[in-house]
Structures are given as structure tokens and as C-alpha cells.
Scaffold this motif. Structure first.
Motif, PDB file in Angstrom:
ATOM      1  N   GLY A   7       0.791  -1.227   0.000  1.00 49.46           N
ATOM      2  CA  GLY A   7       0.000   0.000   0.000  1.00 49.46           C
ATOM      3  C   GLY A   7       0.817   1.268   0.000  1.00 49.46           C
ATOM      4  N   VAL A   8       2.161   1.146  -0.043  1.00 48.63           N
ATOM      5  CA  VAL A   8       3.003   2.338  -0.055  1.00 48.63           C
ATOM      6  C   VAL A   8       3.547   2.523  -1.458  1.00 48.63           C
ATOM      7  CG1 VAL A   8       5.103   3.413   0.830  1.00 48.63           C
ATOM      8  CG2 VAL A   8       3.635   2.122   2.369  1.00 48.63           C
ATOM      9  N   GLY A   9       3.448   3.739  -1.961  1.00 48.75           N
ATOM     10  CA  GLY A   9       3.935   3.986  -3.310  1.00 48.75           C
ATOM     11  C   GLY A   9       3.887   5.460  -3.651  1.00 48.75           C
ATOM     12  N   ILE A  10       3.919   5.725  -4.958  1.00 49.15           N
ATOM     13  CA  ILE A  10       3.897   7.102  -5.454  1.00 49.15           C
ATOM     14  C   ILE A  10       2.785   7.216  -6.472  1.00 49.15           C
ATOM     15  CG2 ILE A  10       5.159   8.868  -6.744  1.00 49.15           C
ATOM     16  CD1 ILE A  10       7.755   7.512  -5.714  1.00 49.15           C
ATOM     17  N   ALA A  11       1.991   8.268  -6.344  1.00 52.82           N
ATOM     18  CA  ALA A  11       0.977   8.584  -7.349  1.00 52.82           C
ATOM     19  C   ALA A  11       1.314   9.971  -7.872  1.00 52.82           C
ATOM     20  CB  ALA A  11      -0.418   8.574  -6.735  1.00 52.82           C
ATOM     21  N   ARG A  12       1.297  10.124  -9.207  1.00 49.83           N
ATOM     22  CA  ARG A  12       1.669  11.410  -9.800  1.00 49.83           C
ATOM     23  C   ARG A  12       0.644  11.769 -10.860  1.00 49.83           C
ATOM     24  NH1 ARG A  12       4.930  13.890 -13.508  1.00 49.83           N
ATOM     25  NH2 ARG A  12       6.064  15.647 -12.651  1.00 49.83           N
ATOM     26  N   VAL A  13       0.154  13.004 -10.812  1.00 49.48           N
ATOM     27  CA  VAL A  13      -0.805  13.453 -11.827  1.00 49.48           C
ATOM     28  C   VAL A  13      -0.402  14.821 -12.364  1.00 49.48           C
ATOM     29  CG1 VAL A  13      -2.746  12.167 -10.855  1.00 49.48           C
ATOM     30  CG2 VAL A  13      -2.394  14.542 -10.185  1.00 49.48           C
ATOM     31  N   GLU A  14      -0.815  15.066 -13.600  1.00 49.87           N
ATOM     32  CA  GLU A  14      -0.636  16.376 -14.220  1.00 49.87           C
ATOM     33  C   GLU A  14      -1.976  16.771 -14.819  1.00 49.87           C
ATOM     34  OE1 GLU A  14       2.552  16.264 -17.049  1.00 49.87           O
ATOM     35  OE2 GLU A  14       3.987  15.489 -15.580  1.00 49.87           O
ATOM     36  N   VAL A  15      -2.360  18.018 -14.590  1.00 58.20           N
ATOM     37  CA  VAL A  15      -3.627  18.539 -15.092  1.00 58.20           C
ATOM     38  C   VAL A  15      -3.376  19.918 -15.674  1.00 58.20           C
ATOM     39  CG1 VAL A  15      -5.922  19.378 -14.381  1.00 58.20           C
ATOM     40  CG2 VAL A  15      -5.018  17.268 -13.406  1.00 58.20           C
ATOM     41  N   GLU A  16      -4.003  20.220 -16.817  1.00 60.82           N
ATOM     42  CA  GLU A  16      -3.921  21.564 -17.395  1.00 60.82           C
ATOM     43  C   GLU A  16      -5.326  22.094 -17.620  1.00 60.82           C
ATOM     44  OE1 GLU A  16       0.283  21.728 -19.890  1.00 60.82           O
ATOM     45  OE2 GLU A  16      -1.612  21.860 -20.963  1.00 60.82           O
ATOM     46  N   VAL A  17      -5.523  23.348 -17.241  1.00 62.71           N
ATOM     47  CA  VAL A  17      -6.793  24.029 -17.443  1.00 62.71           C
ATOM     48  C   VAL A  17      -6.483  25.382 -18.067  1.00 62.71           C
ATOM     49  CG1 VAL A  17      -8.794  25.069 -16.285  1.00 62.71           C
ATOM     50  CG2 VAL A  17      -7.880  22.883 -15.473  1.00 62.71           C
ATOM     51  N   THR A  18      -7.199  25.737 -19.141  1.00 57.26           N
ATOM     52  CA  THR A  18      -7.008  27.034 -19.785  1.00 57.26           C
ATOM     53  C   THR A  18      -8.103  27.986 -19.315  1.00 57.26           C
ATOM     54  OG1 THR A  18      -5.995  25.999 -21.712  1.00 57.26           O
ATOM     55  CG2 THR A  18      -6.827  28.245 -21.993  1.00 57.26           C
ATOM     56  N   ILE A  19      -7.673  29.156 -18.839  1.00 56.10           N
ATOM     57  CA  ILE A  19      -8.597  30.173 -18.325  1.00 56.10           C
ATOM     58  C   ILE A  19      -8.524  31.396 -19.227  1.00 56.10           C
ATOM     59  CG2 ILE A  19      -9.170  31.639 -16.352  1.00 56.10           C
ATOM     60  CD1 ILE A  19      -7.891  29.488 -14.547  1.00 56.10           C
TER      61      ILE A  19
END
Length: 156
Positions: A7-19
Motif C-alpha cells: 500500500g506504499v507507493g507514489i501517485a503522480r498526476v498532471e492537469v492543465e486548465v485554460t482560463i
């Protein structure tokens, strides 16, 4: 990307939003007006008074519940107005932890609009739902439920 061992690890996310607003306007809303755009259902407290981002190294990102009560979300690591905000926080077991999270928000001007990019990494207790949950949360927060909706509504 996820690696798990007990249950130990790394989670990585990238999100882009244009305003659809200039970078300086988006930055001002991000760091000075957070309590106005932070979605109600994102608060963890029962009766929050405000959401505050102290945009300086060592500053806090927190819910203010009044009477010295509240919840610390992050500590500010790096501030480069109007382009970069780097944060570090802790997830307690009540919020899926124990885990540590670091988030980097960058604002880039593109043709009169601003692209807000969020890179978030969580290290600690993660599972197969961590990355999708983070991605969905950041999209809502920076997008249609939060910052984007607020800024575009305010910008003529």
C-alpha cells in the motif's frame, strides 16, 4: 504511474486548465481570492469561514474555521509571482494517508489566456484510486467548479 508495496507507493498526476484571462488576473484570483472560488464541497470543516493562501515562502494554505480552528492543507515552498506556486502537505489517515504530497502550479500566458498546469505527487499510502481521484479533484478545483469558473465570470 504507480508502484505499490504493502500500500506504499507514489501517485503522480498532471492537469492543465485554460482560463480565458490574463496571467496576472489568474494569479491574483489564485492567491488573493481563494475563499471566493474554493468550492464549498472541497472544504473539510463543517462551518468554514474562509480559504487562505499565504503566497510567501513558509506561508500556509488553510481553511479558516474561526476561533483559531482550521485545517492546514499545504505549506508554501516556492513563490514566483505570477508564474509558480509550489506546495507541500501531509495527508492524515482521515484523508487517505499517511502520505506526503507536493504540488507545483504554473501559470503560462498563451494568446491572452492562461494555462494553469498542476503537477501533484503523493508519496505514502496510495492505491489504484489515488491518481484518478487526484486528477478529478484538481480538474474540478482549477476548472469548472473553481478557479476557471470564478475568473471567467469576473473577467469582462
Amino acid at each position: 504511474m504507480m508502484q505499490a508495496s504493502s500500500g506504499v507507493g507514489i501517485a503522480r498526476v498532471e492537469v492543465e486548465v485554460t482560463i480565458a484571462a490574463p496571467r496576472e488576473r489568474v494569479w491574483k484570483a489564485l492567491v488573493e481570492e481563494a475563499g471566493r472560488w474554493w468550492p464549498r464541497d472541497f472544504y473539510v470543516g463543517q462551518t468554514p469561514k474562509d480559504f487562505v493562501i499565504e503566497a510567501r515562502p513558509g506561508g500556509r494554505v488553510y481553511e479558516d474555521w474561526g476561533n483559531e480552528a482550521g485545517a492546514l492543507w499545504y505549506t508554501v515552498l516556492v513563490v514566483e509571482p505570477p508564474a509558480v506556486l509550489e506546495l507541500a502537505g501531509h495527508l492524515t489517515p482521515a484523508f487517505g494517508g499517511p502520505a506526503t504530497t507536493t504540488a507545483r502550479l504554473t501559470l503560462k500566458e498563451e494568446g491572452g489566456a492562461t494555462v494553469v498546469r498542476v503537477e501533484d505527487s503523493v508519496f505514502g499510502r496510495v492505491d489504484e484510486n489515488t491518481s484518478p481521484r487526484l486528477r478529478e479533484g484538481w480538474r474540478a478545483l482549477m476548472g469548472s467548479k473553481g478557479l476557471k469558473a470564478y475568473v471567467e465570470q469576473q473577467t469582462p
